[in-house]
Design a protein around this motif. Structure first.
Motif, PDB file in Angstrom:
ATOM      1  N   LEU A  46       0.607  -1.535   0.713  1.00 61.88           N
ATOM      2  CA  LEU A  46      -0.214  -0.317   0.420  1.00 61.88           C
ATOM      3  C   LEU A  46       0.964   0.724  -0.128  1.00 61.88           C
ATOM      4  N   GLY A  47       1.912   1.211   0.004  1.00 63.90           N
ATOM      5  CA  GLY A  47       3.063   2.621   0.202  1.00 63.90           C
ATOM      6  C   GLY A  47       2.718   3.182   2.131  1.00 63.90           C
ATOM      7  N   ILE A  48       2.264   2.846   2.249  1.00 60.28           N
ATOM      8  CA  ILE A  48       1.811   3.372   3.850  1.00 60.28           C
ATOM      9  C   ILE A  48       2.826   2.727   5.093  1.00 60.28           C
ATOM     10  N   SER A  49       2.785   3.290   5.581  1.00 57.91           N
ATOM     11  CA  SER A  49       4.259   3.010   6.640  1.00 57.91           C
ATOM     12  C   SER A  49       3.160   2.039   7.469  1.00 57.91           C
ATOM     13  N   LYS A  50       4.218   1.376   8.228  1.00 59.63           N
ATOM     14  CA  LYS A  50       4.067   0.201   9.359  1.00 59.63           C
ATOM     15  C   LYS A  50       3.178   0.840  10.241  1.00 59.63           C
ATOM     16  N   THR A  51       3.892   2.502  10.629  1.00 60.89           N
ATOM     17  CA  THR A  51       3.923   2.595  12.017  1.00 60.89           C
ATOM     18  C   THR A  51       1.968   3.589  11.656  1.00 60.89           C
ATOM     19  N   GLU A  52       1.495   3.502  10.531  1.00 59.26           N
ATOM     20  CA  GLU A  52       0.322   3.643  10.184  1.00 59.26           C
ATOM     21  C   GLU A  52      -0.161   3.528   9.693  1.00 59.26           C
ATOM     22  N   ILE A  53       0.117   2.369   9.301  1.00 57.03           N
ATOM     23  CA  ILE A  53      -0.608   1.041   9.650  1.00 57.03           C
ATOM     24  C   ILE A  53      -1.603   0.256  10.663  1.00 57.03           C
ATOM     25  N   ALA A  54      -0.385  -0.084  11.660  1.00 50.60           N
ATOM     26  CA  ALA A  54      -0.717  -0.244  12.924  1.00 50.60           C
ATOM     27  C   ALA A  54      -1.795   0.874  13.755  1.00 50.60           C
ATOM     28  N   GLN A  55      -1.751   1.886  13.509  1.00 50.86           N
ATOM     29  CA  GLN A  55      -2.692   2.938  14.491  1.00 50.86           C
ATOM     30  C   GLN A  55      -4.078   2.859  13.517  1.00 50.86           C
ATOM     31  N   SER A  56      -3.936   2.511  12.536  1.00 55.24           N
ATOM     32  CA  SER A  56      -4.993   2.061  11.260  1.00 55.24           C
ATOM     33  C   SER A  56      -6.032   1.090  12.311  1.00 55.24           C
ATOM     34  N   ILE A  57      -5.286  -0.235  12.402  1.00 55.14           N
ATOM     35  CA  ILE A  57      -5.781  -1.737  12.231  1.00 55.14           C
ATOM     36  C   ILE A  57      -6.911  -1.128  14.208  1.00 55.14           C
ATOM     37  N   LYS A  58      -5.745  -0.418  14.919  1.00 55.63           N
ATOM     38  CA  LYS A  58      -6.754  -0.587  16.197  1.00 55.63           C
ATOM     39  C   LYS A  58      -7.614   0.896  15.585  1.00 55.63           C
ATOM     40  N   ARG A  59      -7.533   1.670  14.871  1.00 56.34           N
ATOM     41  CA  ARG A  59      -8.378   2.544  15.340  1.00 56.34           C
ATOM     42  C   ARG A  59      -9.717   1.745  14.431  1.00 56.34           C
ATOM     43  N   SER A  60      -9.253   1.257  13.330  1.00 54.74           N
ATOM     44  CA  SER A  60     -10.226  -0.013  13.087  1.00 54.74           C
ATOM     45  C   SER A  60     -11.279  -0.704  13.920  1.00 54.74           C
ATOM     46  N   VAL A  61     -10.073  -1.211  14.363  1.00 54.17           N
ATOM     47  CA  VAL A  61     -10.635  -2.200  15.890  1.00 54.17           C
ATOM     48  C   VAL A  61     -11.563  -2.002  16.725  1.00 54.17           C
ATOM     49  N   ALA A  62     -11.188  -0.090  16.904  1.00 50.54           N
ATOM     50  CA  ALA A  62     -12.285   0.432  18.346  1.00 50.54           C
ATOM     51  C   ALA A  62     -13.729   0.961  17.734  1.00 50.54           C
ATOM     52  N   SER A  63     -13.413   0.985  16.341  1.00 47.92           N
ATOM     53  CA  SER A  63     -14.727   2.465  15.646  1.00 47.92           C
ATOM     54  C   SER A  63     -16.154   1.309  15.716  1.00 47.92           C
ATOM     55  N   GLY A  64     -15.184  -0.375  15.701  1.00 51.01           N
ATOM     56  CA  GLY A  64     -16.642  -1.798  15.578  1.00 51.01           C
ATOM     57  C   GLY A  64     -15.949  -2.161  13.759  1.00 51.01           C
ATOM     58  N   ILE A  65     -15.367  -1.402  12.817  1.00 50.23           N
ATOM     59  CA  ILE A  65     -15.312  -1.783  11.317  1.00 50.23           C
ATOM     60  C   ILE A  65     -14.680  -3.043  10.847  1.00 50.23           C
ATOM     61  N   ALA A  66     -14.138  -3.533  11.657  1.00 53.00           N
ATOM     62  CA  ALA A  66     -13.326  -4.229  11.645  1.00 53.00           C
ATOM     63  C   ALA A  66     -12.915  -5.339  13.280  1.00 53.00           C
ATOM     64  N   ARG A  67     -12.720  -6.304  13.697  1.00 57.27           N
ATOM     65  CA  ARG A  67     -12.309  -6.492  14.490  1.00 57.27           C
ATOM     66  C   ARG A  67     -10.775  -7.972  14.444  1.00 57.27           C
ATOM     67  N   LYS A  68     -10.369  -8.235  15.756  1.00 57.98           N
ATOM     68  CA  LYS A  68      -9.494  -9.129  15.346  1.00 57.98           C
ATOM     69  C   LYS A  68      -9.750 -10.612  16.482  1.00 57.98           C
ATOM     70  N   ASP A  69      -9.749 -11.423  15.417  1.00 59.84           N
ATOM     71  CA  ASP A  69      -9.444 -12.961  14.890  1.00 59.84           C
ATOM     72  C   ASP A  69      -8.869 -13.706  15.631  1.00 59.84           C
ATOM     73  N   ASN A  70      -8.710 -13.287  17.191  1.00 63.10           N
ATOM     74  CA  ASN A  70      -7.621 -14.477  18.457  1.00 63.10           C
ATOM     75  C   ASN A  70      -7.026 -15.847  18.074  1.00 63.10           C
ATOM     76  N   SER A  71      -8.141 -16.396  17.211  1.00 63.49           N
ATOM     77  CA  SER A  71      -7.184 -17.941  17.051  1.00 63.49           C
ATOM     78  C   SER A  71      -6.051 -17.655  15.895  1.00 63.49           C
ATOM     79  N   LYS A  72      -6.162 -16.638  14.841  1.00 65.44           N
ATOM     80  CA  LYS A  72      -5.036 -16.363  14.398  1.00 65.44           C
ATOM     81  C   LYS A  72      -4.081 -14.909  14.160  1.00 65.44           C
ATOM     82  N   SER A  73      -4.910 -14.201  15.165  1.00 65.75           N
ATOM     83  CA  SER A  73      -4.334 -13.089  15.478  1.00 65.75           C
ATOM     84  C   SER A  73      -4.284 -12.285  14.470  1.00 65.75           C
ATOM     85  N   GLU A  74      -5.014 -12.501  13.511  1.00 62.59           N
ATOM     86  CA  GLU A  74      -5.425 -11.125  12.191  1.00 62.59           C
ATOM     87  C   GLU A  74      -6.440 -10.502  12.446  1.00 62.59           C
TER      88      GLU A  74
END
Length: 189
Positions: A46-74
């Protein structure tokens, strides 16, 4: 939320779609580090920094637009919630900024996979500004600066982002058509 959060989530959906068609092993073989869903691989795609991707994932999980699959940690996009946000709120939170005529990558209904689905009289094609682009059209600021290059490397992601732009830019008829196409793509798997 930030606009790149949508890009990251659509890329994750694209990877899930590719996993179904190519298989897990082929997708892993093409990935940086062997994990297609890793922050390192997403950075490369994507050409987006690792830090920005990690922050993006945190925001998406917090907002309910994504979820963490605990079995695979994906991280898995919550397709229904993401679709609802794109179709009902995206154009208000991240409105499309249309600019001058420029060379770039076609988007919205000018994108190759959507071309011919809707004909509007008297309007120009929309493009994401990109120096290596071959088409001329009214420039549209992409959700993130690296979108044109990332979209050219992944046809599924390109289609998702073009449909998102059609929703951001279109009138009622165009938004309805783009929404129907996006629904069929996101929920087909």
């Amino acid at each position: 939320m930030k606009s790149q959060d949508i890009v990251v989530l659509l890329k994750l959906i694209s990877l899930q779609d590719q996993e179904l068609t190519k298989g897990v092993d082929d997708l892993r073989a093409e990935s940086v580090g062997g994990d297609p869903y890793s922050v390192r691989n997403l950075e490369a795609l994507l050409g987006i920094s690792k830090t920005e991707i990690a922050q993006s994932i945190k925001r998406s999980v917090a907002s309910g637009i994504a979820r963490k699959d605990n079995s695979k940690s994906e991280i898995k996009p919550h397709r229904r919630n993401l679709f609802g946000f794109i179709t009902n709120g995206l154009r208000f939170v991240f409105p499309a900024q249309v600019g001058s005529m420029q060379r770039g990558v076609p988007t919205a209904f000018a994108a190759p996979m959507l071309e011919g689905l809707l004909v509007s009289g008297g309007t120009y094609n929309y493009v994401w500004p990109f120096a290596s682009g071959r088409e001329m059209g009214q420039s549209v600021e992409p959700l993130f600066k690296s979108v044109p290059e990332a979209a050219l490397q992944d046809d599924r992601l390109y289609e998702y982002l073009a449909l998102v732009d059609a929703i951001r830019l279109g009138n009622q008829r165009e938004v309805g058509l783009a929404t129907d196409h996006l629904r069929s793509r996101i929920f087909s798997k």
